[in-house]
Motif scaffolding. Structure first.
Motif, PDB file in Angstrom:
ATOM      1  N   GLN A  73       0.835  -1.181   0.000  1.00  0.00           N
ATOM      2  CA  GLN A  73       0.000   0.000   0.000  1.00  0.00           C
ATOM      3  C   GLN A  73       0.878   1.243   0.000  1.00  0.00           C
ATOM      4  O   GLN A  73       1.924   1.291   0.666  1.00  0.00           O
ATOM      5  CB  GLN A  73      -0.913   0.035   1.234  1.00  0.00           C
ATOM      6  N   ARG A  74       0.413   2.241  -0.726  1.00  0.00           N
ATOM      7  CA  ARG A  74       1.087   3.536  -0.741  1.00  0.00           C
ATOM      8  C   ARG A  74       0.033   4.629  -0.671  1.00  0.00           C
ATOM      9  O   ARG A  74      -0.990   4.556  -1.362  1.00  0.00           O
ATOM     10  CB  ARG A  74       1.923   3.710  -2.012  1.00  0.00           C
ATOM     11  N   TRP A  75       0.274   5.606   0.162  1.00  0.00           N
ATOM     12  CA  TRP A  75      -0.594   6.766   0.232  1.00  0.00           C
ATOM     13  C   TRP A  75       0.227   7.950   0.723  1.00  0.00           C
ATOM     14  O   TRP A  75       1.356   7.788   1.165  1.00  0.00           O
ATOM     15  CB  TRP A  75      -1.806   6.506   1.127  1.00  0.00           C
ATOM     16  N   LYS A  76      -0.372   9.119   0.661  1.00  0.00           N
ATOM     17  CA  LYS A  76       0.334  10.344   1.052  1.00  0.00           C
ATOM     18  C   LYS A  76      -0.444  11.061   2.134  1.00  0.00           C
ATOM     19  O   LYS A  76      -1.663  11.193   2.057  1.00  0.00           O
ATOM     20  CB  LYS A  76       0.533  11.262  -0.157  1.00  0.00           C
ATOM     21  N   ASN A  77       0.296  11.516   3.152  1.00  0.00           N
ATOM     22  CA  ASN A  77      -0.262  12.278   4.259  1.00  0.00           C
ATOM     23  C   ASN A  77       0.437  13.626   4.303  1.00  0.00           C
ATOM     24  O   ASN A  77       1.612  13.716   4.701  1.00  0.00           O
ATOM     25  CB  ASN A  77      -0.083  11.528   5.577  1.00  0.00           C
ATOM     26  N   PRO A  78      -0.216  14.699   3.890  1.00  0.00           N
ATOM     27  CA  PRO A  78       0.457  16.012   3.849  1.00  0.00           C
ATOM     28  C   PRO A  78       0.794  16.566   5.223  1.00  0.00           C
ATOM     29  O   PRO A  78       1.570  17.531   5.327  1.00  0.00           O
ATOM     30  CB  PRO A  78      -0.562  16.906   3.122  1.00  0.00           C
ATOM     31  N   PHE A  79       0.256  15.971   6.290  1.00  0.00           N
ATOM     32  CA  PHE A  79       0.547  16.451   7.643  1.00  0.00           C
ATOM     33  C   PHE A  79       1.745  15.746   8.265  1.00  0.00           C
ATOM     34  O   PHE A  79       2.103  16.043   9.415  1.00  0.00           O
ATOM     35  CB  PHE A  79      -0.680  16.261   8.538  1.00  0.00           C
TER      36      PHE A  79
END
Length: 221
Positions: free
Chosen positions: A1-7
């Motif tokens: 899994q890959r995702w992005k968290n801008p925080f």
């Protein structure tokens, strides 16, 4: 899994040029996913996630699961089966929260899966196709990724152990029936043929799955 968290971002120069860290999964939000066809399974104990300085999360987890699959055994043992593995997340709607995409193309998944495919020799892994769609549930749309896995059965074992002995029995049956033997010898041999055919029918019944709606042609005839 890959995702992005801008925080979850930082400047590596402020932290001794550290651009990547590995932390437990429960420290940050992670997408909850489910395998729809799963009956039983064993979850991975590698509950860790890799976080880079630009807020990208990468998590690799291994699952060993048992899935349900509807089989079509009409052409047994020369059949081809297709089973689905559907990955979904029914906690976050696709319209506002979560949209899942496949990381690799079908060709890349096919090449990658062939290097890990382990079998006892009965099945041959042939193809993988990927379908990205949305499923309606309780007036909401949820993202679903379905992997369609196709496998061919290797028939040589069943041809040698089942089809050829059955044909040999019936050829002997026809030879004795039209032969010059006496009636008593024909009757005793016919009883032997019936017993042998019954034993082969029991063997066929034990090796065939019960999830098919139609019996195979060899079982019908």
């Amino acid at each position: 899994q890959r995702w992005k968290n801008p925080f979850a971002t930082w400047d590596p120069q402020d932290f001794c040029n550290i651009s990547k860290v590995v932390l437990p999964m429960d420290m940050y939000w992670s997408p909850p996913i489910f395998i729809l066809e799963q009956v039983n399974g064993q979850h991975s104990y590698l509950d860790y996630v890799t976080i880079t300085h630009n807020g990208r999360f990468n998590s690799a987890q291994a699952f060993q699961v048992t899935l349900t699959c509807s089989l079509m055994i009409l052409k047994f043992p020369f059949d081809t089966q297709t089973c689905n593995v559907s990955i979904a997340s029914y906690l976050h709607p696709a319209v506002t929260d979560l949209v899942m995409k496949a990381r690799r193309t079908a060709e890349e998944v096919m090449k990658h899966s062939q290097s890990f495919f382990l079998t006892d020799g009965e099945w041959k892994f042939t193809n993988v196709s990927i379908i990205e769609h949305r499923d309606m549930l309780d007036d909401g749309e949820f993202s679903v990724i379905t992997y369609m896995i196709s496998m061919d059965r290797r028939p040589i074992l069943y041809v040698l152990n089942l089809i050829l002995p059955t044909c040999a029995l019936y050829l002997l049956d026809m030879a004795v029936l039209f032969g010059p033997s006496s009636l008593e010898e024909k009757i005793s041999f016919q009883i032997t043929i019936i017993l042998g055919s019954s034993m082969l029918a029991v063997i066929l019944n034990n090796i065939l799955p019960t999830s098919s709606n139609k019996p195979p042609v060899i079982g019908t005839h």
